[in-house]
Design a protein around this motif. Structure first.
Motif, PDB file in Angstrom:
ATOM      1  N   ASP A 293       0.753  -0.396  -0.028  1.00  0.00           N
ATOM      2  CA  ASP A 293      -0.385  -0.275  -0.247  1.00  0.00           C
ATOM      3  C   ASP A 293       0.469   1.245   0.047  1.00  0.00           C
ATOM      4  O   ASP A 293       2.099   1.538   1.399  1.00  0.00           O
ATOM      5  N   THR A 294       0.597   2.158  -1.018  1.00  0.00           N
ATOM      6  CA  THR A 294       1.898   3.167  -0.772  1.00  0.00           C
ATOM      7  C   THR A 294       0.206   4.660  -0.509  1.00  0.00           C
ATOM      8  O   THR A 294       1.141   6.032  -0.839  1.00  0.00           O
ATOM      9  N   ALA A 295      -0.761   4.120   0.118  1.00  0.00           N
ATOM     10  CA  ALA A 295      -1.220   5.761   0.331  1.00  0.00           C
ATOM     11  C   ALA A 295      -0.552   7.182   1.343  1.00  0.00           C
ATOM     12  O   ALA A 295      -0.765   7.939   1.432  1.00  0.00           O
ATOM     13  N   SER A 296       0.378   6.370   1.970  1.00  0.00           N
ATOM     14  CA  SER A 296       1.056   7.360   2.592  1.00  0.00           C
ATOM     15  C   SER A 296       2.238   7.557   2.346  1.00  0.00           C
ATOM     16  O   SER A 296       2.998   9.275   2.354  1.00  0.00           O
ATOM     17  N   CYS A 297       2.125   7.532   0.954  1.00  0.00           N
ATOM     18  CA  CYS A 297       3.403   8.388  -0.024  1.00  0.00           C
ATOM     19  C   CYS A 297       3.114   9.136  -1.273  1.00  0.00           C
ATOM     20  O   CYS A 297       3.174   9.956  -1.707  1.00  0.00           O
ATOM     21  N   VAL A 298       1.925   8.077  -1.753  1.00  0.00           N
ATOM     22  CA  VAL A 298       1.830   8.091  -3.512  1.00  0.00           C
ATOM     23  C   VAL A 298       0.235   8.539  -3.445  1.00  0.00           C
ATOM     24  O   VAL A 298      -0.400   9.611  -3.511  1.00  0.00           O
ATOM     25  N   ASP A 299      -1.041   7.792  -3.375  1.00  0.00           N
ATOM     26  CA  ASP A 299      -1.738   7.575  -3.349  1.00  0.00           C
ATOM     27  C   ASP A 299      -2.755   6.724  -2.530  1.00  0.00           C
ATOM     28  O   ASP A 299      -2.342   5.426  -2.758  1.00  0.00           O
ATOM     29  N   GLN A 300      -3.862   5.907  -1.698  1.00  0.00           N
ATOM     30  CA  GLN A 300      -4.411   5.186  -2.324  1.00  0.00           C
ATOM     31  C   GLN A 300      -5.204   4.827  -2.759  1.00  0.00           C
ATOM     32  O   GLN A 300      -5.829   3.270  -2.495  1.00  0.00           O
ATOM     33  N   TYR A 301      -4.684   4.600  -4.226  1.00  0.00           N
ATOM     34  CA  TYR A 301      -5.597   3.807  -4.962  1.00  0.00           C
ATOM     35  C   TYR A 301      -3.823   2.838  -6.315  1.00  0.00           C
ATOM     36  O   TYR A 301      -4.621   1.898  -6.660  1.00  0.00           O
ATOM     37  N   THR A 302      -2.942   3.078  -5.008  1.00  0.00           N
ATOM     38  CA  THR A 302      -1.890   2.290  -6.116  1.00  0.00           C
ATOM     39  C   THR A 302      -1.270   1.516  -5.284  1.00  0.00           C
ATOM     40  O   THR A 302      -0.830   1.853  -4.179  1.00  0.00           O
ATOM     41  N   TYR A 303      -0.931  -0.001  -5.524  1.00  0.00           N
ATOM     42  CA  TYR A 303      -0.281  -0.542  -5.161  1.00  0.00           C
ATOM     43  C   TYR A 303       1.539  -1.093  -6.087  1.00  0.00           C
ATOM     44  O   TYR A 303       1.013  -1.023  -6.970  1.00  0.00           O
ATOM     45  N   VAL A 304       2.318  -2.003  -5.150  1.00  0.00           N
ATOM     46  CA  VAL A 304       3.209  -2.333  -5.748  1.00  0.00           C
ATOM     47  C   VAL A 304       3.536  -3.554  -5.375  1.00  0.00           C
ATOM     48  O   VAL A 304       3.133  -4.336  -4.310  1.00  0.00           O
TER      49      VAL A 304
END
Length: 298
Positions: A172-183
């Motif tokens: 989950d990238t919510a704290s850095c990118v956005d709530q919709y992006t996963y890696v």
């Protein structure tokens, strides 16, 4: 008068003799190639064959491995991108580079360039995979293994969170990118891909070290990393990724005869090898039709 004239003639002839004697040596030295010394740029202090800097003499190094020095930073141009060089290892024929857009203390910084292992499928100057040969026992038996130097890092844009069955593979990238992006890190099998997710970008990292697999094509390996935070993934991007110049540097001749490293001595030998393999997803991502259908290019 006679004496002075004879003396003067000797001087003139002596000067002419010295001129004719020295002229060929001076002219010859002008055509001698300059010696090739190692170059340096910023933190990279030993740039030598096959590498060269753009400002080096033309006969030094290999033009396929030309680097540039920009604002005291060593730069490698690769597939239309420009990457900062972090290190060069002449013992195992690898160079480590990092995307210039990655900022160490800013996890919202994203890779500027899109790059996957399959960019290197038909590229012979660098590779993300190389073959090496290891001793298996005291009887000098040996076997071949592939070393995947770098893992893909795949950014996915998802309209809804991944299911609980596979969410450990989606950082989950919510704290850095956005709530919709996963890696996802690694070559994901289709079983962990979610239909509500689309690939946004791909890059590489060698932070977790090489992944060793058998050369047997019937052997599959899921090297996808689970339960890793995006903060750690971003640190991995800041570490960069390794690529090898081993295959282009060897002299095996036939395209089917590739080089391998004989460990632990590091000696280069030739061997018949089987073609590259990889996950179904990354193979399909290499196809233009799939990009048009499934991948949202940015």
């Amino acid at each position: 008068m006679v004496s002075a004239s004879i003396f003067g003639g000797k001087v003139r002839y002596g000067i002419m003799f010295l001129y004719l004697f020295l002229l060929p040596h001076k002219t010859y030295s002008q055509y001698q190639p300059q010696p090739c010394f190692s170059s340096s740029c910023g933190k990279i202090s030993n740039i030598t064959h096959p590498f060269r800097l753009k400002a080096d003499p033309d006969h030094c190094g290999d033009s396929r491995y030309e680097l540039d020095c920009v604002n005291n930073v060593t730069v490698l141009k690769l597939f239309g991108g420009e990457y900062f060089v972090e290190s060069i290892n002449y013992n195992n024929y690898t160079i480590r580079v990092v995307d210039p857009n990655i900022q160490p203390n800013n996890c919202s910084s994203l890779p500027r360039f899109i790059l996957s292992p399959y960019n290197f499928t038909h590229y012979h100057s660098y590779d993300v995979n190389y073959m090496y040969k290891v001793r298996l026992n005291s009887m000098n038996a040996a076997d071949y293994e592939n070393s995947d130097l770098s893992k893909p890092v795949i950014y996915m844009k998802c309209t809804s969170p991944p299911s609980k069955v596979v969410d450990r593979y989606y950082a989950d990238t919510a704290s850095c990118v956005d709530q919709y992006t996963y890696v996802i890190v690694g070559d994901p099998p289709f079983g962990i891909l979610e239909p509500q997710c689309r690939v946004k970008r791909i890059t590489l990292t060698s932070f977790w070290g090489p992944t060793t697999t058998s050369r047997d094509p019937s052997t599959t390996s899921n090297n996808t990393i689970g339960n890793v935070s995006y903060i750690d993934i971003h640190k991995a991007l800041d570490y960069g990724f390794e690529i090898s110049w081993l295959q282009a540097y060897c002299s095996c001749g036939d395209l089917l005869d590739q080089c391998h490293l004989m460990e632990p001595a590091g000696e280069i030998q030739c061997d018949y090898t089987i073609g590259k393999t990889g996950s179904p997803l990354l193979q399909i991502l290499n196809e233009k039709d799939y990009f048009e259908y499934y991948v949202e290019l940015i």
